[in-house]
Enzyme design. Structure first.
Site, PDB file in Angstrom:
ATOM      1  N   HIS A 175       4.500  40.082 -72.387  1.00 24.62           N
ATOM      2  CA  HIS A 175       4.371  41.334 -72.971  1.00 24.62           C
ATOM      3  C   HIS A 175       3.730  42.352 -72.096  1.00 24.62           C
ATOM      4  O   HIS A 175       2.935  42.059 -71.053  1.00 24.62           O
ATOM      5  CB  HIS A 175       3.015  40.940 -74.497  1.00 24.62           C
ATOM      6  CG  HIS A 175       1.918  40.568 -73.947  1.00 24.62           C
ATOM      7  ND1 HIS A 175       1.023  41.518 -73.844  1.00 24.62           N
ATOM      8  CD2 HIS A 175       1.313  39.469 -73.949  1.00 24.62           C
ATOM      9  CE1 HIS A 175      -0.189  40.825 -73.580  1.00 24.62           C
ATOM     10  NE2 HIS A 175       0.122  39.543 -73.654  1.00 24.62           N
ATOM     11  N   HIS A 186      -9.181  40.765 -70.971  1.00 21.98           N
ATOM     12  CA  HIS A 186      -9.872  41.534 -71.882  1.00 21.98           C
ATOM     13  C   HIS A 186     -11.283  41.970 -71.669  1.00 21.98           C
ATOM     14  O   HIS A 186     -12.037  42.737 -72.184  1.00 21.98           O
ATOM     15  CB  HIS A 186     -10.101  40.800 -73.395  1.00 21.98           C
ATOM     16  CG  HIS A 186      -8.713  40.483 -74.077  1.00 21.98           C
ATOM     17  ND1 HIS A 186      -8.708  40.385 -75.630  1.00 21.98           N
ATOM     18  CD2 HIS A 186      -7.642  40.637 -73.522  1.00 21.98           C
ATOM     19  CE1 HIS A 186      -7.528  40.082 -75.656  1.00 21.98           C
ATOM     20  NE2 HIS A 186      -6.559  40.049 -74.543  1.00 21.98           N
ATOM     21  N   GLU A 216       2.199  33.932 -70.505  1.00 22.72           N
ATOM     22  CA  GLU A 216       0.720  34.314 -70.495  1.00 22.72           C
ATOM     23  C   GLU A 216       0.268  33.514 -69.253  1.00 22.72           C
ATOM     24  O   GLU A 216       0.731  32.200 -68.778  1.00 22.72           O
ATOM     25  CB  GLU A 216       0.193  33.791 -71.722  1.00 22.72           C
ATOM     26  CG  GLU A 216       0.667  34.472 -72.982  1.00 22.72           C
ATOM     27  CD  GLU A 216      -0.005  35.955 -73.386  1.00 22.72           C
ATOM     28  OE1 GLU A 216      -1.020  36.157 -72.627  1.00 22.72           O
ATOM     29  OE2 GLU A 216       0.152  36.476 -74.208  1.00 22.72           O
ATOM     30  N   GLU A 235       1.993  42.756 -78.419  1.00 25.82           N
ATOM     31  CA  GLU A 235       1.449  41.499 -78.499  1.00 25.82           C
ATOM     32  C   GLU A 235      -0.203  41.438 -78.972  1.00 25.82           C
ATOM     33  O   GLU A 235      -0.754  40.631 -80.056  1.00 25.82           O
ATOM     34  CB  GLU A 235       1.538  40.610 -77.383  1.00 25.82           C
ATOM     35  CG  GLU A 235       1.420  39.061 -77.738  1.00 25.82           C
ATOM     36  CD  GLU A 235      -0.116  38.806 -76.984  1.00 25.82           C
ATOM     37  OE1 GLU A 235      -0.599  37.651 -77.599  1.00 25.82           O
ATOM     38  OE2 GLU A 235      -0.814  39.420 -76.612  1.00 25.82           O
ATOM     39  N   GLU A 236      -0.983  42.353 -78.474  1.00 32.92           N
ATOM     40  CA  GLU A 236      -2.231  42.268 -78.626  1.00 32.92           C
ATOM     41  C   GLU A 236      -2.805  42.890 -80.094  1.00 32.92           C
ATOM     42  O   GLU A 236      -3.848  42.471 -80.421  1.00 32.92           O
ATOM     43  CB  GLU A 236      -3.063  43.390 -77.641  1.00 32.92           C
ATOM     44  CG  GLU A 236      -2.626  42.826 -76.206  1.00 32.92           C
ATOM     45  CD  GLU A 236      -3.484  41.608 -75.735  1.00 32.92           C
ATOM     46  OE1 GLU A 236      -4.269  40.826 -76.686  1.00 32.92           O
ATOM     47  OE2 GLU A 236      -3.409  41.066 -74.704  1.00 32.92           O
ATOM     48  N   ASP A 271      -3.488  39.631 -68.289  1.00 29.00           N
ATOM     49  CA  ASP A 271      -2.942  39.704 -69.835  1.00 29.00           C
ATOM     50  C   ASP A 271      -2.378  40.749 -70.007  1.00 29.00           C
ATOM     51  O   ASP A 271      -2.854  41.644 -70.720  1.00 29.00           O
ATOM     52  CB  ASP A 271      -4.102  39.323 -70.722  1.00 29.00           C
ATOM     53  CG  ASP A 271      -3.851  39.127 -71.999  1.00 29.00           C
ATOM     54  OD1 ASP A 271      -2.532  38.765 -72.310  1.00 29.00           O
ATOM     55  OD2 ASP A 271      -4.600  39.265 -73.213  1.00 29.00           O
TER      56      ASP A 271
END
Length: 428
Positions: A122, A396, A210, A185-186, A151
């Site tokens: 993603h 994140h 991932e 995706e998030e 990510d």
């Protein structure tokens, strides 16, 4: 002194065991041209990764996502794929789904064989526009840092350069090699979940990129993610002069939350935690409405079904008969469950890693996180593997997200070999 035939009976097993040992060593040697090419591809991959990081692409930044999608599509077209940048048309609206959802890049490479392999990653991140200045791309020792680098921009770069390696090796024994890079995706993939499920159902293997975490483990299972929403309707009244004329929604909400505190089953991976609550408008007004949200996790789809039924049964028991309690339950992401097919492919991955003198960890139990691999696994006939990406840390986070540079060559080698051996029938 032992007799000659007795001596031979002792020597023969030794010769046989030595032959097996030599065969094992020969088998353990890496495929030289693939490994050498993976080494040459490391710097081009880092260059791609730098370019991807320099385009901000938060889930809500549609302009940035479209720009990044065009960048990815351009590279895949150069590699010979039939490539489209798709806009979502079948959006599964969740409680927090924004009005606009990011695009997806879909590429198909036609080969001469029959096997179908799909690679997914993603391009959206959790970051807000403007944060790139605080976390630009940089390399410090064996770590490459950057906004969204772990990510999941490393996953995109790995896919692009694994496809590039196949092209340079003139390998086309697959039937179709499909790439899907989505931009939502998030936020639980509301725009592309159905597409991932539909395409994955046709594949002999699906590899999701991932990050592999700090230990680089492949994951055969991921947690399902759910949300529960409680809304209590009461009646407002003056809190000082006439409280008895109201129906206190906050009291009823508190009662409901307390009677639901024992629904978790940690031993089976089922978790329910109430995390957000709101009530009232003014200090001197009996609250007419109160709301709460919960995070739910499960390892099996059936556990979510059971949890929802338990919640609906509990809300029938009220503290205040005149209140009205509503429940909404969402499965934001189903769990991915390990299968025999995924175990078989992961075990083969261990063999590939041994060829380059490394060990590969495989996790069969979910640890709490959920990914798009779960949508791929819903109707998949073949293996679905998560964690094919680089070893990484700090997803994140504001300033510490990185990937480990020394995992680029092993992961390129693993990905390319997996595609080649699934396609050629060595891995079934």
């Amino acid at each position: 002194m032992p007799r000659p035939h007795a001596a031979l009976s002792l020597v023969r097993p030794l010769i046989a065991s030595l032959a097996l040992a030599f065969a094992a060593v020969a088998h353990a040697a890496p495929v030289a041209d693939v490994h050498a090419l993976a080494q040459k591809e490391q710097q081009p991959l880092l260059d791609t990764l730098r370019d991807l990081v320099q385009i901000e692409s938060g889930s809500g930044d549609i302009e940035g996502l479209n720009r990044l999608a065009e960048r990815i599509a351009g590279q895949l077209k150069q590699l010979g794929g039939a490539v489209e940048v798709l806009q979502p048309s079948d959006i599964y609206r969740l409680d927090d789904t924004p009005e606009k959802v990011g695009p997806a890049v879909h590429a198909v490479f036609k080969g001469t064989g029959r096997a179908k392999v799909m690679l997914i990653a993603h391009m959206d991140t959790v970051y807000l526009k403007g944060m790139l200045k605080d976390q630009p791309f940089r390399i410090d020792g064996d770590k490459a840092y950057g906004l969204g680098i772990a990510d999941d921009k490393q996953g995109i770069a790995l896919i692009i350069h694994a496809v590039a390696m196949l092209q340079k090796l003139s390998f086309k024994e697959y039937g179709e090699l499909t790439v899907l890079i989505n931009g939502d995706e998030e936020i639980s993939s509301p725009g592309w979940r159905s597409t991932i499920t539909r395409l994955a159902a046709e594949q002999d293997a699906v590899f999701s990129f991932e990050g592999g975490g700090t230990d680089g483990a492949l994951r055969l299972a991921t947690s399902g993610i759910g949300s529960a929403y409680l809304t209590v309707h009461g009646k407002a009244s003056h809190a000082g002069a006439r409280p008895e004329g109201g129906v206190n929604a906050l009291y009823e909400l508190s009662h409901q939350l307390l009677q639901m505190k024992d629904l978790s089953r940690p031993e089976q991976g089922l978790k329910l935690n109430w995390t957000v609550a709101k009530a009232g408008t003014n200090r001197n007004v009996i609250p007419a409405e109160a709301t709460a949200q919960a995070d739910a996790r499960a390892l099996k789809v059936a556990d979510f079904d059971g949890l929802e039924q338990a919640l609906r049964d509990r809300i029938k028991t009220k503290l205040l008969p005149d209140s009205r309690v509503e429940l909404k339950f969402e499965v934001r992401r189903p769990p991915l469950e390990a299968t025999d097919a995924s175990r078989r492919v992961a075990d083969y991955g261990k063999t590939i890693y041994r060829e380059i003198g490394m060990s590969l960890n495989v996790a069969e139990k979910a640890t709490g996180g959920g990914t798009d691999a779960a949508f791929a696994g819903r109707k998949a006939k073949g293996a679905v593997l998560e964690g094919m990406g680089l070893s990484s840390f700090g997803a994140h986070s504001n300033d510490a997200e990185y990937v480990k540079v020394d995992t680029i060559v092993p992961r390129l080698y693993l990905t390319t070999r997996m595609i080649m051996d699934v396609s050629s029938g060595k891995l079934k």
